[in-house]
Write an enzyme that holds these catalytic residues in place. Sequence first.
Site, PDB file in Angstrom:
ATOM      1  N   LEU A  18       0.813  -1.210   0.000  1.00  0.00           N
ATOM      2  CA  LEU A  18       0.000   0.000   0.000  1.00  0.00           C
ATOM      3  C   LEU A  18       0.849   1.263   0.000  1.00  0.00           C
ATOM      4  CD1 LEU A  18      -2.739  -1.052   2.593  1.00  0.00           C
ATOM      5  CD2 LEU A  18      -2.912  -1.038   0.096  1.00  0.00           C
ATOM      6  N   GLY A  19       2.046   1.208   0.565  1.00  0.00           N
ATOM      7  CA  GLY A  19       2.892   2.391   0.626  1.00  0.00           C
ATOM      8  C   GLY A  19       3.953   2.216   1.685  1.00  0.00           C
ATOM      9  N   ALA A  20       4.709   3.283   1.927  1.00  0.00           N
ATOM     10  CA  ALA A  20       5.783   3.242   2.908  1.00  0.00           C
ATOM     11  C   ALA A  20       5.912   4.610   3.553  1.00  0.00           C
ATOM     12  CB  ALA A  20       7.115   2.823   2.269  1.00  0.00           C
ATOM     13  N   GLY A  22       8.117   6.721   7.192  1.00  0.00           N
ATOM     14  CA  GLY A  22       9.394   6.829   7.863  1.00  0.00           C
ATOM     15  C   GLY A  22       9.732   5.634   8.728  1.00  0.00           C
ATOM     16  N   GLY A  24       8.066   2.248   8.325  1.00  0.00           N
ATOM     17  CA  GLY A  24       7.841   0.916   7.788  1.00  0.00           C
ATOM     18  C   GLY A  24       7.106   0.939   6.475  1.00  0.00           C
ATOM     19  N   LYS A  40       1.998  -3.319   8.885  1.00  0.00           N
ATOM     20  CA  LYS A  40       3.129  -2.404   8.735  1.00  0.00           C
ATOM     21  C   LYS A  40       4.396  -3.125   9.180  1.00  0.00           C
ATOM     22  CE  LYS A  40       3.460   1.998   8.837  1.00  0.00           C
ATOM     23  NZ  LYS A  40       3.436   3.449   9.105  1.00  0.00           N
ATOM     24  N   ASP A 134       2.415  11.987  15.299  1.00  0.00           N
ATOM     25  CA  ASP A 134       2.643  12.264  13.876  1.00  0.00           C
ATOM     26  C   ASP A 134       1.313  12.478  13.150  1.00  0.00           C
ATOM     27  OD1 ASP A 134       4.205  12.719  11.633  1.00  0.00           O
ATOM     28  OD2 ASP A 134       4.238  10.610  11.031  1.00  0.00           O
TER      29      ASP A 134
END
Length: 450
Positions: A18-20, A22, A24, A40, A134
Amino acid sequence: MGTPQGDHLGPYRLLSRLGAGGFGEVHLALDPEGRTVAVKVLHPHVAADTRALARLAREVEAMRRVRGRHIAEVLDASLDGRSPYLVTRYIQGRPLNAVVAVEGPVHGEELVRLARGLSEALMAIHESGVIHRDLKPSNVILADGEPVVIDFGIAAVVDSASVTASGAVLGTPGYLAPEVLEGQETRTEGDIFAFAATLAFAATGREPYGTGSVAAIGYRVVHHEPDLEGVPDWLAAVLRDCLAPDPAARPTAGEIHGRLPGVVGAAGPPPPKPRSDTFSRARIPVAPPAPAAGPAYAEPPPARSKADPLPPPVSGSGGDVHSLSTREWRPGQPDPRPPAEVAMRRRRARVRLIWIIGTGVVAALGAAAARSALPEVSLLLLAAYGSGVAIDAAVGLFARKDVGRALLSAGSGVGAVALFFLLSSIFSTFTLALAFATVIVVLVVLVVAG
């Protein structure tokens, strides 16, 4: 750390990346019961830091107790293997920053719904003793018009000196509170600041402290007033208090929620109710945690009967992937579609069946056509096809443990030989050569057209 073995990580089957971020890489996955989850996998520089993992492990039990309809709950965790990972509820939707980029600023009742949802999420997080650390537009997913906060608590690892030195992102410029930029420890007041900056971005489509280098944005955060031009009056007053340089002057999440207007004609789904499920374990090699109730999913809406049609998707205004709307499946809801892995497996099986049978027919036809004039070529075609299906049968039997695949491959080889003798005994060499040439021309046309 190592990468996940094959397409599995522990008991989870990884479907797609799905994405990455900072900390994982996130994968869409299926749990042992076939439910969609988000896994993750921590980056190597995070997984190699024992101090970072220990701190994250201490927070995981508190994170697992955070529940709410605006929270992507932490369902499971494994921090002691070669590939440490966290598992959360998978939210189908679009990140807030993508929605604003495609559709523009959020206005009216949608903005009220966003503000109330984020404040409820922070209330649930802070009441459980967790700090998000975050919060930003990309960590807010809009699903059916409701915001869902993801990745809360995981940023605890940035307080580890070695992880910071390895390049982990401390936060997003413009969403970090002044006291954090000045080196103080992140507290709940930092989340309040990030909440206000996120809403300011949603309401205006602009970064509240502008753009530029990290140093320039940080300087504006500490010394300048935020850009709130275009924020509605009912929200601007709340955001100014939340963005106060003094952390003690900022309201709590509960106070913010009390100052926000209600959503007209929208009661929202019922509050979540805890229930036990298969995610009652946390494989964390730190101090043994006290027994705790298993995490719960957000309470799903009433199940739809099989006779009811699925609601039509809402079309976006953009022309790229961010303009697509999706529907979230939650445990307890019927899903008429087969799981992604099942659909993909069926498609592969159909393609393989067509390929094996088609190549067998072509090989038999070509061998029969060349039997009289070019016997060596005829033998070579049959031998090549036979070797191919034999290898495929061996792979299916020994590597895939798929007896059906092995039988199909073996049967196709036998069928090709039988078809060769049948064609040779019925048709003349000229007829077979003409038929073979026609098949080759058709295949070439299909390939070129495709």
